[in-house]
Enzyme design. Structure first.
Site, mmCIF file in Angstrom:
data_model
loop_
_atom_site.group_PDB
_atom_site.id
_atom_site.type_symbol
_atom_site.label_atom_id
_atom_site.label_comp_id
_atom_site.label_asym_id
_atom_site.label_seq_id
_atom_site.Cartn_x
_atom_site.Cartn_y
_atom_site.Cartn_z
ATOM 1 N N GLY A 81 24.427 43.538 31.757
ATOM 2 C CA GLY A 81 25.754 43.723 31.264
ATOM 3 C C GLY A 81 25.725 44.818 30.361
ATOM 4 O O GLY A 81 25.871 46.198 30.870
ATOM 5 N N GLY A 82 25.416 44.779 29.094
ATOM 6 C CA GLY A 82 25.777 45.881 28.206
ATOM 7 C C GLY A 82 25.166 47.213 28.691
ATOM 8 O O GLY A 82 25.703 48.316 28.458
ATOM 9 N N GLU A 125 20.503 33.661 34.043
ATOM 10 C CA GLU A 125 20.798 34.180 32.800
ATOM 11 C C GLU A 125 21.021 33.142 31.820
ATOM 12 O O GLU A 125 21.901 32.483 31.510
ATOM 13 C CB GLU A 125 22.196 34.708 33.098
ATOM 14 C CG GLU A 125 22.397 35.977 34.096
ATOM 15 C CD GLU A 125 23.552 36.878 33.777
ATOM 16 O OE1 GLU A 125 23.224 37.973 33.392
ATOM 17 O OE2 GLU A 125 24.567 36.445 33.672
ATOM 18 N N ASN A 131 26.978 44.533 35.600
ATOM 19 C CA ASN A 131 28.035 43.561 35.240
ATOM 20 C C ASN A 131 28.952 44.383 34.076
ATOM 21 O O ASN A 131 28.319 44.138 33.326
ATOM 22 C CB ASN A 131 27.931 42.298 35.029
ATOM 23 C CG ASN A 131 28.880 41.445 34.600
ATOM 24 O OD1 ASN A 131 30.083 41.792 34.824
ATOM 25 N ND2 ASN A 131 28.667 40.440 34.032
ATOM 26 N N TRP A 132 29.958 44.941 34.466
ATOM 27 C CA TRP A 132 30.825 46.032 33.448
ATOM 28 C C TRP A 132 31.611 44.874 32.657
ATOM 29 O O TRP A 132 31.971 45.370 31.452
ATOM 30 C CB TRP A 132 31.436 46.977 34.144
ATOM 31 C CG TRP A 132 30.924 47.937 34.689
ATOM 32 C CD1 TRP A 132 29.487 48.295 34.768
ATOM 33 C CD2 TRP A 132 31.174 49.277 35.285
ATOM 34 N NE1 TRP A 132 29.185 49.246 35.474
ATOM 35 C CE2 TRP A 132 30.509 50.188 35.866
ATOM 36 C CE3 TRP A 132 32.605 49.713 35.588
ATOM 37 C CZ2 TRP A 132 30.617 51.241 36.285
ATOM 38 C CZ3 TRP A 132 32.969 50.777 36.199
ATOM 39 C CH2 TRP A 132 32.027 51.618 36.645
ATOM 40 N N LYS A 133 31.635 43.896 33.068
ATOM 41 C CA LYS A 133 32.351 42.938 32.282
ATOM 42 C C LYS A 133 33.814 43.375 32.064
ATOM 43 O O LYS A 133 34.425 44.361 33.021
ATOM 44 C CB LYS A 133 32.176 42.449 30.974
ATOM 45 C CG LYS A 133 30.571 41.904 31.121
ATOM 46 C CD LYS A 133 29.945 41.052 30.037
ATOM 47 C CE LYS A 133 28.627 40.695 30.381
ATOM 48 N NZ LYS A 133 28.059 40.088 29.516
ATOM 49 N N HIS A 160 29.716 33.088 36.191
ATOM 50 C CA HIS A 160 28.931 33.705 35.019
ATOM 51 C C HIS A 160 29.351 32.843 33.820
ATOM 52 O O HIS A 160 30.323 32.417 33.385
ATOM 53 C CB HIS A 160 29.723 35.152 34.593
ATOM 54 C CG HIS A 160 28.856 35.925 33.576
ATOM 55 N ND1 HIS A 160 29.195 35.758 32.518
ATOM 56 C CD2 HIS A 160 28.055 36.768 33.790
ATOM 57 C CE1 HIS A 160 28.465 36.601 31.756
ATOM 58 N NE2 HIS A 160 27.837 37.271 32.435
ATOM 59 N N GLY A 218 23.749 39.436 25.835
ATOM 60 C CA GLY A 218 24.346 40.121 24.716
ATOM 61 C C GLY A 218 23.573 40.191 23.363
ATOM 62 O O GLY A 218 24.413 40.527 22.475
ATOM 63 N N GLU A 227 30.352 33.519 30.916
ATOM 64 C CA GLU A 227 31.573 33.823 30.129
ATOM 65 C C GLU A 227 32.746 32.979 30.850
ATOM 66 O O GLU A 227 33.543 32.644 30.174
ATOM 67 C CB GLU A 227 31.632 35.379 29.842
ATOM 68 C CG GLU A 227 30.804 35.633 29.075
ATOM 69 C CD GLU A 227 30.321 37.260 29.120
ATOM 70 O OE1 GLU A 227 30.748 38.030 30.029
ATOM 71 O OE2 GLU A 227 29.210 37.593 28.534
ATOM 72 N N SER A 246 20.171 40.707 28.136
ATOM 73 C CA SER A 246 19.576 41.599 27.373
ATOM 74 C C SER A 246 18.573 42.363 28.127
ATOM 75 O O SER A 246 17.557 42.800 27.461
ATOM 76 C CB SER A 246 18.882 40.965 26.050
ATOM 77 O OG SER A 246 20.064 40.524 25.300
HETATM 78 P P1 PGA Z 1 23.725 41.582 28.665
HETATM 79 O O1 PGA Z 1 24.551 40.674 29.678
HETATM 80 O O2 PGA Z 1 22.986 42.306 29.820
HETATM 81 O O3 PGA Z 1 24.772 42.282 27.991
HETATM 82 O O4 PGA Z 1 23.011 40.714 27.929
HETATM 83 C C1 PGA Z 1 24.204 40.278 30.939
HETATM 84 C C2 PGA Z 1 25.137 39.424 31.799
HETATM 85 O O5 PGA Z 1 26.098 38.832 30.913
HETATM 86 O O6 PGA Z 1 25.270 39.340 32.956
#
Ligand code: PGA
Length: 263
Positions: free
Chosen positions: A242-243, A175, A13-15, A105, A181, A107, A221
């Site tokens: 994500g990251g 999640e 997930n590149w956001k 998600h 993050g 966010e 994470s």
């Molecule tokens: P993260 O994000 O791997 O940066 O913790 C995961 C996500 O939000 O899908």
């Protein structure tokens, strides 16, 4: 419900990162890296979730170079078409050969006020257009303290699945919001406990067959150093990353979790 033949899904997930030019370079490099590492296509499904503006470029590259990655979007409208400025129809995503779309998600829930009802409507919109929804659920740190880990994600998933056809093809992503993050992942045991509870919800809402075949991902994470310990758990079928999905060598190492030595 023990281990079945569910193909692991490692989803990046590149956001809101990487424009379409960076996206092409990143997907190309990821492909070469995995190919050089003799990654065996098919043993793990790789999913890439770039921003909307990247999708056409990435789709064209995947198509031209026959890259074995599944393409996904990060959100979808509840509407099919019409006067909804800024929204993206599932029909458009399907035309771009997207296979997946992330729904709900944390966010989006937090910054765009997406309720469980909106998440349920988006899940239905995705399925209507032949997309596989990746339904995200998870508790905040306050929820964890007040209700324990499973109660909130279980309730969120129940609303998202209610009324769906038993044959619906969905993916669930657990999640914990406090793990996203933060560098502080859940423990494999915590992830397993909640994923098992979520599989039970799938069984209750869609039946045992759906529960046995549906993949449940852990997210929050995830890194190359912890992925193997999550993947050892019987109810964890992959990861939403994500990251670490923005760093090609790191993401490639996560995809190759089966090769990790001594884990
Ligand atoms: P993260 O994000 O791997 O940066 O913790 C995961 C996500 O939000 O899908």
């Amino acid at each position: 419900m023990g281990v079945t033949a569910r193909t692991p899904l490692i989803a990046g997930n590149w956001k809101m990162n990487l424009d379409h030019l960076q996206a092409v370079a990143t997907v190309q490099k990821l492909h070469w890296t995995l190919r050089d590492a003799k990654f065996e296509d098919g043993s793990v499904e790789v999913g890439i979730f770039p921003p909307f503006t990247d999708l056409r470029s990435v789709q064209t590259l995947i198509d031209a170079d026959k890259i074995p990655f599944a393409l996904g979007a990060q959100d979808v409208s509840v509407h099919d078409s019409g006067a909804y400025t800024g929204e993206i129809s599932g029909a458009f995503l399907a035309k771009l050969q997207c296979r997946y779309v992330i729904i709900g998600h944390s966010e989006r829930r937090e910054y765009h006020a997406e309720t469980d009802e909106v998440v349920a409507a988006k899940t239905k919109a995705a399925l209507k257009h032949g997309l596989v929804p990746v339904i995200c659920v998870g508790e905040t740190a306050a929820d964890l303290e007040e209700h324990g880990a499973a109660a909130v994600p279980v309730g969120q998933l129940r609303t998202a699945l209610s009324g769906l056809d038993a044959k619906a093809d969905v993916v669930v992503a657990y999640e914990p919001v406090w793990a996203i993050g933060s560098g502080q992942a859940a423990t494999p045991q915590q992830a397993q406990d909640v994923c098992a509870a979520l599989r039970q919800v799938i069984a209750e809402e869609l039946g045992d067959e759906a529960a046995a075949r549906t993949r449940i991902l852990y997210g929050g994470s995830v890194k190359s150093g912890n992925i193997a310990s999550f993947m050892r758990e019987p109810d964890v079928d992959g990861a939403l990353v994500g990251g670490a999905s923005l760093v090609v060598d790191e993401f490639a190492a996560i995809v190759r979790f089966q090769n990790h030595v001594g884990v």
